[in-house]
Design a protein around this motif. Structure first.
Motif, PDB file in Angstrom:
ATOM      1  N   ASP A   1      14.467  35.599  25.856  1.00 42.51           N
ATOM      2  CA  ASP A   1      13.157  35.352  26.482  1.00 42.51           C
ATOM      3  C   ASP A   1      12.089  35.134  25.405  1.00 42.51           C
ATOM      4  N   ILE A   2      12.113  33.954  24.816  1.00 42.25           N
ATOM      5  CA  ILE A   2      11.195  33.658  23.722  1.00 42.25           C
ATOM      6  C   ILE A   2      10.872  32.164  23.713  1.00 42.25           C
ATOM      7  N   ALA A   3       9.659  31.832  23.317  1.00 46.41           N
ATOM      8  CA  ALA A   3       9.242  30.425  23.226  1.00 46.41           C
ATOM      9  C   ALA A   3       8.149  30.314  22.174  1.00 46.41           C
ATOM     10  N   LEU A   4       7.978  29.103  21.670  1.00 46.15           N
ATOM     11  CA  LEU A   4       6.920  28.798  20.714  1.00 46.15           C
ATOM     12  C   LEU A   4       5.976  27.759  21.305  1.00 46.15           C
ATOM     13  N   LEU A   5       4.713  27.944  21.052  1.00 50.57           N
ATOM     14  CA  LEU A   5       3.704  26.961  21.446  1.00 50.57           C
ATOM     15  C   LEU A   5       3.146  26.328  20.182  1.00 50.57           C
ATOM     16  N   LYS A   6       3.279  25.012  20.071  1.00 47.13           N
ATOM     17  CA  LYS A   6       2.687  24.304  18.953  1.00 47.13           C
ATOM     18  C   LYS A   6       1.298  23.823  19.369  1.00 47.13           C
ATOM     19  N   LEU A   7       0.290  24.216  18.606  1.00 47.64           N
ATOM     20  CA  LEU A   7      -1.089  23.887  18.947  1.00 47.64           C
ATOM     21  C   LEU A   7      -1.475  22.534  18.370  1.00 47.64           C
ATOM     22  N   LYS A   8      -2.438  21.890  19.011  1.00 49.48           N
ATOM     23  CA  LYS A   8      -2.938  20.616  18.519  1.00 49.48           C
ATOM     24  C   LYS A   8      -3.838  20.844  17.316  1.00 49.48           C
ATOM     25  N   GLY A   9      -3.624  20.054  16.277  1.00 48.66           N
ATOM     26  CA  GLY A   9      -4.440  20.203  15.082  1.00 48.66           C
ATOM     27  C   GLY A   9      -4.330  19.003  14.186  1.00 48.66           C
ATOM     28  N   THR A  10      -4.922  19.135  13.030  1.00 51.60           N
ATOM     29  CA  THR A  10      -4.922  18.063  12.046  1.00 51.60           C
ATOM     30  C   THR A  10      -4.559  18.633  10.686  1.00 51.60           C
ATOM     31  N   GLU A  11      -3.569  18.035  10.043  1.00 50.48           N
ATOM     32  CA  GLU A  11      -3.156  18.421   8.697  1.00 50.48           C
ATOM     33  C   GLU A  11      -2.853  19.911   8.601  1.00 50.48           C
TER      34      GLU A  11
END
Length: 611
Positions: free
Chosen positions: A462-472
């Motif tokens: 029961d695990i997940a990753l959230l990749k956030l929006k960003g720059t560089e």
């Protein structure tokens, strides 16, 4: 007709069931806290409420065992450690001595006692103060009763509604049976007309010394020296007054650097806190002034009584205004940060170079830990929010999460749903109003563990990753209120005390807490948690248990995906994620958490492989 009346009563009963009782009917093996947050309703305390309050049981002969249940969850016997004295299980400077392979003994300093030196002298027994609140004092008999009007001092067992008049500042008492209302003169307000026209706060209210003693929802504030909120086991025989304005009174204060004055209040056996019904001082047109009421006596918000002793007599504080150099409070014109914040080139080396090092504004050393979270104390906690894909609907809080780098958030796998737009809110203590320091960043991608699986018995991987929006490589911006937790590098010992946090929203409740809460739990050995009477063979190496085997504080006080952090070598490491459990706070059914150490390689492979 009788049948219709019965159905109507049942309908009302369903509407009035409090959130806490709904938690008890949680479906077996259900993921924790995947729900929504709702509104609140203004309340008004009545005579019937006082009579029906479980805490005002009219008896004084409770035995010691019953009194233990009265003193909140922290007085339950917790899951016993392995018998080792590291970490020291003895509280309040108790000295631990190992006895055999799996036992220990605590030598307790006076006046503490108990297996872990966690119990202080009992001064406030249930029923001792009749229909009133028992507060601790520094002189014999070391307690005092604060009556709920119309009950009268000294023992809060006799009733007098409007004689003597409870209304201050010339207020008129209007009696309705055993209830009353105070009709206040113009400019005065509060249940007893005790709040004057110039009672307001400046800046964040740290210097507020006014007389407001109710929350925004109308709950009566507890006295700061109430035995109900003083830290378990802390020596009560000292001064309760300090530079933060705390003392033997129930006026709202801001001792921890929050955004405005607040106080503790109680519902049944549960302790809560909320912001107070106090107004911000208006902008001065000329020289700014600060309202400085005289310091009230401990009973200043209690109505006067002709039968009260001199110590129970009410003093009406005189409001004094004087010039001050406090700057004018500007109107809030900045919005919480939307989207990624890209530091300048000179700031880049300082971004997230350390982890697990909170910087709370101030700490509440005398107040119960495990409830009021000081701003900046859990800066890696995030609110995971979602809405239907490409819709114009508002985002809603669904889960907790933990920031592990500028562009990555760790959460539970069962928090990920298809066809949703997602975002995370960081640096805010509340869900119903974003703090000025809040940062809101959209989620660019979700990565659910490939072997995630939910059954009727448990939730696996029961695990997940959230990749956030960003720059560089920059998404979140590191501040005092937004920081990362460290990933663990080794197993931690059973019996270690760790912290869970979240807003406590659940599917069974239309609301959790609007404010961030935390609670302390103990790591429970896999062997113990796999016993048939607990969870048996459903546990696998990707899970572990933490909590109190005799019930009490559980991850229902947090949200799914929220962090379980432990302090290891001076750093706070994210050791677990709130996952699932059998009901909530139930004996022999502690919370089950995703074991982060089991997924370290998976986390690193995903976060390092994705640019």
């Amino acid at each position: 007709m009788k049948l219709k009346l019965l159905f109507f009563c049942l309908f009302l009963a369903v509407l009035l069931i409090p959130a806490e009782s709904k938690h008890k009917h949680k479906k077996d093996h259900e993921p924790r806290g995947h729900g929504k947050h709702g509104g609140r309703q203004k309340i008004k305390l009545t005579f019937e409420d006082i009579i029906g309050d479980v805490l005002f049981k009219d008896t004084s002969d409770d035995d010691d065992d019953e009194d233990d249940d009265f003193n909140l969850e922290w007085l339950f016997e917790l899951q016993e450690p392995d018998g080792r004295c590291t970490p020291n299980p003895c509280r309040n400077n108790g000295v631990c001595q190992e006895k055999g392979k799996r036992n220990f003994k605590c030598d307790c300093p006076e006046p503490f006692r108990g297996r872990k030196c966690d119990k202080g002298p009992r001064r406030c027994r249930r029923g001792l103060c009749g229909r009133g609140e028992c507060v601790l004092t520094s002189s014999p008999p070391f307690y005092q009763c604060k009556c709920k009007w119309p009950f009268q001092p000294p023992d809060c067992k006799h009733i007098a509604v409007c004689e003597p008049n409870p209304c201050q500042n010339g207020g008129q008492c209007i009696q309705e049976g055993n209830n009353f209302d105070c009709q206040c003169p113009e400019g005065f307000r509060g249940r007893f007309c005790h709040v004057g026209p110039n009672d307001c706060y400046v800046d964040d209210g740290e210097t507020y010394r006014g007389n407001v003693s109710e929350t925004e929802d109308g709950y009566d504030c507890l006295y700061w020296n109430s035995h109900f909120i003083l830290e378990n086991g802390r020596d009560p025989f000292n001064s309760f007054e300090d530079s933060d304005g705390l003392g033997p009174h129930n006026f709202c204060r801001n001792p921890d650097g929050d955004s405005r004055p607040w106080c503790f209040f109680r519902k049944g056996h549960k302790l809560f806190w909320d912001y107070c019904d106090v107004t911000r001082c208006p902008k001065p047109t000329k020289a700014p002034t600060e309202v400085v009421p005289t310091v009230p006596q401990p009973t200043s918000v209690e109505p006067p009584s002709t039968t009260a002793s001199p110590s129970e007599t009410t003093e009406v504080p005189q409001v004094i205004t004087k010039p001050t150099e406090v700057p004018v409070v500007p109107e809030l014109t900045t919005k919480p940060t939307e989207g990624p914040v890209i530091p300048s080139a000179t700031a880049e080396p300082q971004q997230f170079q350390t982890c697990g090092q909170p910087q709370p504004r101030k700490t509440l050393t005398r107040i119960y830990g495990g409830l009021k979270v000081s701003p900046g104390a859990i800066p890696w906690q995030v609110s995971v929010q979602e809405k239907p894909k490409n819709s114009q609907l508002s985002y809603r809080h669904v889960c907790g999460g933990v920031l592990i780098s500028s562009c990555w958030v760790l959460t539970a796998g069962h928090c990920i749903e298809p066809n949703k737009d997602m975002r995370v809110v960081m640096g805010s203590m509340a869900l119903d109003r974003l703090d000025p320091a809040a940062q809101t960043v959209e989620v660019e991608d979700t990565i659910l563990h490939e072997n995630y699986r939910k059954t009727t018995e448990a939730v696996y991987n029961d695990i997940a990753l959230l990749k956030l929006k960003g720059t560089e490589g920059f998404c979140a911006n590191e501040t005092q209120f937004v920081k990362t937790a460290c990933l663990p590098d080794a197993q931690l010992p059973d019996g270690m005390e760790c912290t869970i946090s979240g807003w406590g929203a659940t599917e069974e409740s239309d609301y959790g807490s609007s404010h961030l809460l935390d609670a302390n739990v103990l790591l429970i050995s896999q062997e113990k948690c796999s016993e048939p009477k607990i969870y048996g063979s459903v546990l696998d190496p990707s899970m572990f248990c933490a909590g109190h085997l005799l019930g009490g504080v559980d991850s229902c006080q947090g949200d799914s995906g929220g962090p379980l952090t432990c302090k290891n070598n001076g750093d706070h490491v994210i050791y677990g994620l709130v996952s699932w459990g059998d009901q909530c706070g139930k004996k022999n059914k502690p919370g089950v958490y995703t074991r982060v150490t089991h997924f370290l390689d998976w986390i690193r492979s995903k976060t390092q492989a994705t640019p």
